[in-house]
Design an enzyme around this catalytic site. Structure first.
Site, PDB file in Angstrom:
ATOM      1  N   GLY A   1      11.197 -12.284  39.189  1.00 31.41           N
ATOM      2  CA  GLY A   1      10.531 -11.182  39.839  1.00 31.41           C
ATOM      3  C   GLY A   1       9.344 -11.316  39.973  1.00 31.41           C
TER       4      GLY A   1
ATOM      5  CG  ASP B   1      10.074  -6.491  30.519  1.00 32.67           C
ATOM      6  OD1 ASP B   1      10.680  -6.033  31.625  1.00 32.67           O
ATOM      7  OD2 ASP B   1       8.841  -6.922  30.626  1.00 32.67           O
TER       8      ASP B   1
HETATM    9  C1  S3P Z   1       6.047  -7.381  34.951  1.00 31.87           C
HETATM   10  C2  S3P Z   1       6.041  -6.209  35.316  1.00 31.87           C
HETATM   11  C3  S3P Z   1       7.289  -5.352  34.988  1.00 31.87           C
HETATM   12  C4  S3P Z   1       8.055  -6.157  34.147  1.00 31.87           C
HETATM   13  C5  S3P Z   1       8.415  -7.599  34.226  1.00 31.87           C
HETATM   14  C6  S3P Z   1       6.908  -8.320  34.258  1.00 31.87           C
HETATM   15  C7  S3P Z   1       4.476  -8.214  35.397  1.00 31.87           C
HETATM   16  O1  S3P Z   1       8.055  -5.430  36.175  1.00 31.87           O
HETATM   17  O2  S3P Z   1       9.422  -5.503  33.998  1.00 31.87           O
HETATM   18  O3  S3P Z   1       8.984  -8.239  33.219  1.00 31.87           O
HETATM   19  O4  S3P Z   1       4.427  -9.289  34.858  1.00 31.87           O
HETATM   20  O5  S3P Z   1       3.685  -7.676  36.142  1.00 31.87           O
HETATM   21  P1  S3P Z   1       7.831  -3.969  37.057  1.00 31.87           P
HETATM   22  O6  S3P Z   1       6.570  -4.263  37.756  1.00 31.87           O
HETATM   23  O7  S3P Z   1       9.093  -4.152  38.190  1.00 31.87           O
HETATM   24  O8  S3P Z   1       7.745  -2.897  36.373  1.00 31.87           O
END
Ligand code: S3P
Length: 437
Positions: A97, A318
């Site tokens: 993601g 996380d």
């Molecule tokens: C992350 C932000 C978080 C986290 C993901 C990594 C990042 O997600 O859960 O594992 O590297 O910016 P969200 O921005 O959806 O909270």
């Protein structure tokens, strides 16, 4: 994902020393910024996991020269802020993601079109949280039905900076807008309801881009260039978290975690475990590559259930799968609220953890934004659980197995390679009873 599985069962008390792999968030950002910088950057401590490697492969196909002279090291020959070129086919972010949402912003500012795709889990995740504000900046991005991947990004748009008041506490959204902001006319400003990890801001500053940031706020202007620099990636607190919980719940444990990244926007679990009674001591506090690091000594301690303070939620976003395992071993009830974002992670982490914990005899009540978990002093029953394509769920149930009265079989574990290659070997060396089937 393939249907690899593990069997977890009590092993020995956890002892000795562990050094977990490099931080996933920092590894993604290092590849991205080094690729669009002027000059050659060296990255040390790069996470050799599938997520970070997917981002690396994408930047190779966009024209950056990236060498891997040894594991954990990358030499990146940057192409400059406007030097990326159109890739031949879709760009596959795998399970990441972070990769997809940050790339959406960065690629929205290019002169060429791109398509971002991902695996089955990523293909279900919401993207409008980035495509909405990026559209307000002038980007043209089509999502699949329901706002999910693939993302078709039309290049050649004139972006303009916006001031965005995010209702979500999301470092990915903030970072996506900042990366688009590099290519935008004027100022891009992001306000957050609660502060999130600030690696994009810190790393942009390290590459020489003027950026103004404080907890809950980030602001920059387009029109500068990035200068190559060397990046030291700290060990990933989120990977250390599994060992913090495991050593806390397995009697007789006394484990040392070396040089763990201690960015305050990541260490919420440490505060919460201490509130529950955990015995975790920091030593050798220092700095690596501009990030705070420390050795963490964790010894078994009886835990008690608590109401998790909502202010810690973004700083441990996380770590909830691991926390749910700690809660299931604590005396009394642990209540989690304000964590609705868990429903849109690599799996619906509230539902997936609830199903797995119930299969192991734990009473858990789900709520839209959290859960009430009733701890059991006698540990878990044996049983069979499914990760639903989620690396952190698989590793969390490996911990549960260390306190189970029968074997815990965990289905769908290949995804652990996305964030923690070598987990099984490291866990077994520390004392885990864990077998790959
Ligand atoms: C992350 C932000 C978080 C986290 C993901 C990594 C990042 O997600 O859960 O594992 O590297 O910016 P969200 O921005 O959806 O909270």
């Amino acid at each position: 994902m393939s249907e690899a599985s593990w069997t977890a069962a009590p092993g020995a008390p956890l002892r000795g020393e562990v050094r977990v792999p490099g931080d996933k968030s920092v590894s993604h950002r290092a590849i991205m910024l080094a690729s669009i910088a002027d000059g050659t950057s060296r990255i040390d401590g790069f996470l050799e996991g599938e997520d970070a490697r997917a981002t690396e492969a994408i930047f190779r196909s966009l024209g950056a020269g990236i060498e891997a002279p040894e594991p954990g090291v990358r030499i990146v020959h940057g192409v400059g802020i406007d030097g990326l070129r159109r890739a031949d086919g879709p760009l596959d972010c795998g399970n990441a993601g972070t990769g997809m949402r940050l790339l959406a912003g960065l690629l929205a500012g290019q002169a060429f079109d791109s398509t971002l795709i991902g695996d089955a889990s990523l293909s279900k995740r919401p993207m409008r949280r980035v495509t909405g504000p990026l559209a307000a900046m002038g980007a043209r991005i089509e999502t699949g039905a329901g706002g999910t991947p693939p993302l078709r990004i039309h290049g050649g748009q004139a972006l303009r900076g916006i001031e965005f008041d995010n209702t979500l506490a999301s470092a990915q959204v903030k970072s996506s807008l900042l990366l688009a902001g590099l290519y935008a006319d004027g100022e891009t400003v992001v306000h957050e309801p609660r502060p999130t990890r600030d690696y994009t801001e810190r790393m942009l500053a390290a590459f020489g881009w003027p950026v103004d940031f404080a907890p809950g706020l980030a602001r920059l202007r387009g029109g500068y260039r990035l200068q190559a620099t060397d990046v030291r990636v700290p060990a990933d607190f989120s990977s250390a978290a599994f060992f913090l919980v495991a050593a806390s719940i397995v009697p007789g444990s006394d484990l040392l975690l070396r040089r763990v990244g201690m960015n305050p926007r990541r260490t919420g679990l440490l505060h919460v475990l201490r509130l529950m009674g955990a015995d975790i001591v920091e030593a050798n506090v220092g700095e690596e590559g501009g990030e705070p690091v420390a050795d963490l000594r964790v010894r078994h301690a009886p835990l008690r259930g608590i109401d998790v303070p909502e202010q810690h939620v973004p700083d441990m976003i996380d770590e909830f799968p691991a926390l749910f395992i700690a809660a299931a071993c604590a005396a009394g009830v642990t209540r989690v609220t304000g964590a609705e974002e868990l429903r849109v992670k690599e799996s619906d982490r509230i539902a997936t953890m609830a199903a797995g914990l119930r299969a192991l005899g734990v009473a858990i009540e789900e709520a839209p934004d959290g859960a009430n978990i009733a701890g059991r002093a006698d540990g878990f029953a044996g049983g069979r659980v499914h990760s639903h394509g989620d690396h952190r769920i698989a590793m969390s149930f490996a911990i549960a197995g260390q306190r189970a009265r029968g074997p815990v079989i965990i289905d769908d574990t290949a995804n652990v390679a996305t964030s923690f290659p070598g987990f099984v070997t490291m866990a077994k060396a520390a004392g885990f009873g864990l077998r790959e089937d």
